[in-house]
Structures are given as structure tokens and as C-alpha cells.
Design a protein around this motif. Structure first.
Motif, PDB file in Angstrom:
ATOM      1  N   ARG A  15     -30.298  19.666  30.879  1.00  0.00           N
ATOM      2  CA  ARG A  15     -30.427  20.818  31.733  1.00  0.00           C
ATOM      3  C   ARG A  15     -29.207  21.650  31.790  1.00  0.00           C
ATOM      4  O   ARG A  15     -28.334  21.172  32.382  1.00  0.00           O
ATOM      5  CB  ARG A  15     -31.051  20.688  32.991  1.00  0.00           C
ATOM      6  CG  ARG A  15     -32.321  20.072  32.928  1.00  0.00           C
ATOM      7  CD  ARG A  15     -33.054  19.926  34.513  1.00  0.00           C
ATOM      8  NE  ARG A  15     -34.426  19.394  34.192  1.00  0.00           N
ATOM      9  CZ  ARG A  15     -34.664  18.119  34.097  1.00  0.00           C
ATOM     10  NH1 ARG A  15     -33.876  17.288  33.973  1.00  0.00           N
ATOM     11  NH2 ARG A  15     -35.955  17.835  33.989  1.00  0.00           N
ATOM     12  N   PRO A  16     -29.380  22.735  31.156  1.00  0.00           N
ATOM     13  CA  PRO A  16     -27.926  23.926  31.390  1.00  0.00           C
ATOM     14  C   PRO A  16     -27.801  23.933  32.875  1.00  0.00           C
ATOM     15  O   PRO A  16     -28.624  24.353  33.582  1.00  0.00           O
ATOM     16  CB  PRO A  16     -28.587  25.065  30.648  1.00  0.00           C
ATOM     17  CG  PRO A  16     -29.844  24.693  29.901  1.00  0.00           C
ATOM     18  CD  PRO A  16     -30.599  23.301  30.498  1.00  0.00           C
ATOM     19  N   ASP A  17     -26.326  24.473  33.102  1.00  0.00           N
ATOM     20  CA  ASP A  17     -25.878  24.708  34.321  1.00  0.00           C
ATOM     21  C   ASP A  17     -26.331  26.256  34.393  1.00  0.00           C
ATOM     22  O   ASP A  17     -26.847  26.894  33.470  1.00  0.00           O
ATOM     23  CB  ASP A  17     -24.657  24.451  34.656  1.00  0.00           C
ATOM     24  CG  ASP A  17     -23.697  25.069  33.640  1.00  0.00           C
ATOM     25  OD1 ASP A  17     -23.831  26.174  32.928  1.00  0.00           O
ATOM     26  OD2 ASP A  17     -22.355  24.762  33.785  1.00  0.00           O
ATOM     27  N   SER A  18     -26.086  27.057  35.460  1.00  0.00           N
ATOM     28  CA  SER A  18     -26.308  28.420  35.735  1.00  0.00           C
ATOM     29  C   SER A  18     -25.593  29.109  34.834  1.00  0.00           C
ATOM     30  O   SER A  18     -25.976  30.563  34.493  1.00  0.00           O
ATOM     31  CB  SER A  18     -25.459  28.864  37.294  1.00  0.00           C
ATOM     32  OG  SER A  18     -24.315  28.646  37.357  1.00  0.00           O
ATOM     33  N   LYS A  19     -24.622  28.942  33.990  1.00  0.00           N
ATOM     34  CA  LYS A  19     -23.970  29.575  32.851  1.00  0.00           C
ATOM     35  C   LYS A  19     -24.382  29.104  31.459  1.00  0.00           C
ATOM     36  O   LYS A  19     -24.113  29.689  30.424  1.00  0.00           O
ATOM     37  CB  LYS A  19     -22.276  29.262  32.933  1.00  0.00           C
ATOM     38  CG  LYS A  19     -21.829  29.905  34.258  1.00  0.00           C
ATOM     39  CD  LYS A  19     -20.162  29.910  34.137  1.00  0.00           C
ATOM     40  CE  LYS A  19     -19.618  30.599  35.495  1.00  0.00           C
ATOM     41  NZ  LYS A  19     -18.128  30.353  35.427  1.00  0.00           N
ATOM     42  N   GLY A  20     -25.481  28.263  31.409  1.00  0.00           N
ATOM     43  CA  GLY A  20     -26.099  28.164  30.211  1.00  0.00           C
ATOM     44  C   GLY A  20     -25.278  26.805  29.322  1.00  0.00           C
ATOM     45  O   GLY A  20     -25.640  26.583  28.210  1.00  0.00           O
ATOM     46  N   ARG A  21     -24.406  26.215  29.974  1.00  0.00           N
ATOM     47  CA  ARG A  21     -23.562  25.137  29.545  1.00  0.00           C
ATOM     48  C   ARG A  21     -24.370  23.776  29.643  1.00  0.00           C
ATOM     49  O   ARG A  21     -25.003  23.428  30.822  1.00  0.00           O
ATOM     50  CB  ARG A  21     -22.188  24.995  30.252  1.00  0.00           C
ATOM     51  CG  ARG A  21     -21.563  26.181  29.853  1.00  0.00           C
ATOM     52  CD  ARG A  21     -20.165  26.218  30.571  1.00  0.00           C
ATOM     53  NE  ARG A  21     -20.358  26.210  31.896  1.00  0.00           N
ATOM     54  CZ  ARG A  21     -19.468  26.285  33.164  1.00  0.00           C
ATOM     55  NH1 ARG A  21     -18.283  26.549  32.755  1.00  0.00           N
ATOM     56  NH2 ARG A  21     -19.965  26.134  34.427  1.00  0.00           N
ATOM     57  N   VAL A  22     -24.492  22.866  28.685  1.00  0.00           N
ATOM     58  CA  VAL A  22     -24.945  21.568  28.736  1.00  0.00           C
ATOM     59  C   VAL A  22     -23.651  20.705  28.537  1.00  0.00           C
ATOM     60  O   VAL A  22     -22.951  20.876  27.636  1.00  0.00           O
ATOM     61  CB  VAL A  22     -25.803  21.543  27.598  1.00  0.00           C
ATOM     62  CG1 VAL A  22     -26.530  19.960  27.558  1.00  0.00           C
ATOM     63  CG2 VAL A  22     -27.156  22.437  27.774  1.00  0.00           C
ATOM     64  N   SER A  23     -23.699  19.525  29.174  1.00  0.00           N
ATOM     65  CA  SER A  23     -22.851  18.523  29.092  1.00  0.00           C
ATOM     66  C   SER A  23     -23.404  17.398  28.300  1.00  0.00           C
ATOM     67  O   SER A  23     -24.462  16.852  28.773  1.00  0.00           O
ATOM     68  CB  SER A  23     -22.108  18.091  30.457  1.00  0.00           C
ATOM     69  OG  SER A  23     -21.298  16.881  30.388  1.00  0.00           O
ATOM     70  N   LEU A  24     -22.645  17.000  27.233  1.00  0.00           N
ATOM     71  CA  LEU A  24     -22.994  15.820  26.469  1.00  0.00           C
ATOM     72  C   LEU A  24     -22.717  14.547  26.817  1.00  0.00           C
ATOM     73  O   LEU A  24     -23.072  13.531  26.505  1.00  0.00           O
ATOM     74  CB  LEU A  24     -22.896  16.278  25.092  1.00  0.00           C
ATOM     75  CG  LEU A  24     -23.502  17.332  24.330  1.00  0.00           C
ATOM     76  CD1 LEU A  24     -22.895  17.223  22.968  1.00  0.00           C
ATOM     77  CD2 LEU A  24     -24.898  17.048  24.117  1.00  0.00           C
ATOM     78  N   GLY A  25     -21.665  14.675  27.654  1.00  0.00           N
ATOM     79  CA  GLY A  25     -20.906  13.355  28.365  1.00  0.00           C
ATOM     80  C   GLY A  25     -20.742  12.420  27.290  1.00  0.00           C
ATOM     81  O   GLY A  25     -20.045  12.543  26.212  1.00  0.00           O
ATOM     82  N   GLU A  26     -21.119  10.983  27.441  1.00  0.00           N
ATOM     83  CA  GLU A  26     -20.936  10.021  26.721  1.00  0.00           C
ATOM     84  C   GLU A  26     -21.521  10.038  25.356  1.00  0.00           C
ATOM     85  O   GLU A  26     -20.996   9.451  24.442  1.00  0.00           O
ATOM     86  CB  GLU A  26     -21.264   8.439  27.250  1.00  0.00           C
ATOM     87  CG  GLU A  26     -20.441   8.257  28.501  1.00  0.00           C
ATOM     88  CD  GLU A  26     -20.792   6.964  29.180  1.00  0.00           C
ATOM     89  OE1 GLU A  26     -21.666   6.163  28.452  1.00  0.00           O
ATOM     90  OE2 GLU A  26     -20.244   6.500  30.140  1.00  0.00           O
ATOM     91  N   LEU A  27     -22.689  10.970  25.341  1.00  0.00           N
ATOM     92  CA  LEU A  27     -22.945  11.165  23.798  1.00  0.00           C
ATOM     93  C   LEU A  27     -22.067  11.880  22.925  1.00  0.00           C
ATOM     94  O   LEU A  27     -22.324  11.539  21.604  1.00  0.00           O
ATOM     95  CB  LEU A  27     -24.257  12.092  23.779  1.00  0.00           C
ATOM     96  CG  LEU A  27     -25.546  11.469  24.811  1.00  0.00           C
ATOM     97  CD1 LEU A  27     -26.453  12.823  24.961  1.00  0.00           C
ATOM     98  CD2 LEU A  27     -26.089  10.365  24.022  1.00  0.00           C
ATOM     99  N   SER A  28     -21.185  12.367  23.402  1.00  0.00           N
ATOM    100  CA  SER A  28     -20.181  13.198  22.412  1.00  0.00           C
ATOM    101  C   SER A  28     -18.926  12.265  22.230  1.00  0.00           C
ATOM    102  O   SER A  28     -17.793  12.889  21.421  1.00  0.00           O
ATOM    103  CB  SER A  28     -19.942  14.574  22.827  1.00  0.00           C
ATOM    104  OG  SER A  28     -19.051  14.491  23.934  1.00  0.00           O
ATOM    105  N   GLN A  29     -18.946  11.176  22.835  1.00  0.00           N
ATOM    106  CA  GLN A  29     -17.595  10.380  22.540  1.00  0.00           C
ATOM    107  C   GLN A  29     -17.403  10.163  21.218  1.00  0.00           C
ATOM    108  O   GLN A  29     -18.102   9.739  20.052  1.00  0.00           O
ATOM    109  CB  GLN A  29     -17.866   8.889  23.205  1.00  0.00           C
ATOM    110  CG  GLN A  29     -16.579   8.091  23.332  1.00  0.00           C
ATOM    111  CD  GLN A  29     -16.987   7.019  24.290  1.00  0.00           C
ATOM    112  OE1 GLN A  29     -18.313   6.533  24.472  1.00  0.00           O
ATOM    113  NE2 GLN A  29     -15.929   6.100  24.626  1.00  0.00           N
ATOM    114  N   GLY A  30     -16.091  10.466  20.970  1.00  0.00           N
ATOM    115  CA  GLY A  30     -15.504  10.270  19.666  1.00  0.00           C
ATOM    116  C   GLY A  30     -15.625  11.568  18.822  1.00  0.00           C
ATOM    117  O   GLY A  30     -15.214  11.563  17.556  1.00  0.00           O
TER     118      GLY A  30
END
Length: 71
Positions: free
Chosen positions: A7-22
Motif C-alpha cells: 500500500r502506498p503511503d500518503s505521498k504515493g511511495r511504496v517500500s519494496l523492503g526485502e523484495l528489492s535486496q541486491g
């Protein structure tokens, strides 16, 4: 294939967290239906761009790296 809900935050950002590792960067394609497709992307310094534009040099670099690869 793993599927999760983000879910995007109030500014439309999405965190991929560990999905984006590397992965340092992504190209994003937005389809007509709003579907977003992220493709891992690697950037190179401008000073090294010439190596990738010169097929002969690039092949020599690949051969050298293959020879130095530990077995």
C-alpha cells in the motif's frame, strides 16, 4: 511466484523492503489498465559506457572475466 499486497503511503511511495535486496534501480512500465511492471535495472558510470558500446572490447573483457572465474 510470490504475490503480496503493498500500500502506498500518503505521498504515493511504496517500500519494496526485502523484495528489492541486491537491486539498485528499477525501470517502471505503466500499462493502460494502471498495472505497474518493475524490471531490475543496472546503471553504469558514463566513463565506462564506451566498453559496452565497443563489441570487440566487451568480448575481450568477458573472455578475461571467464578466465579468472574460480571453478
Amino acid at each position: 511466484m510470490e504475490e503480496i499486497v503493498l500500500r502506498p503511503d500518503s505521498k504515493g511511495r511504496v517500500s519494496l523492503g526485502e523484495l528489492s535486496q541486491g537491486v539498485s534501480s528499477y525501470r517502471v512500465r505503466k500499462g493502460e489498465n494502471g498495472q505497474l511492471t518493475l524490471t531490475p535495472y543496472t546503471e553504469i558510470p558514463f566513463s565506462e559506457k564506451w566498453v559496452f558500446e565497443n563489441k570487440e572490447i566487451l568480448e575481450k573483457v568477458k573472455q578475461q572475466l571467464q578466465q579468472e572465474k574460480p571453478e
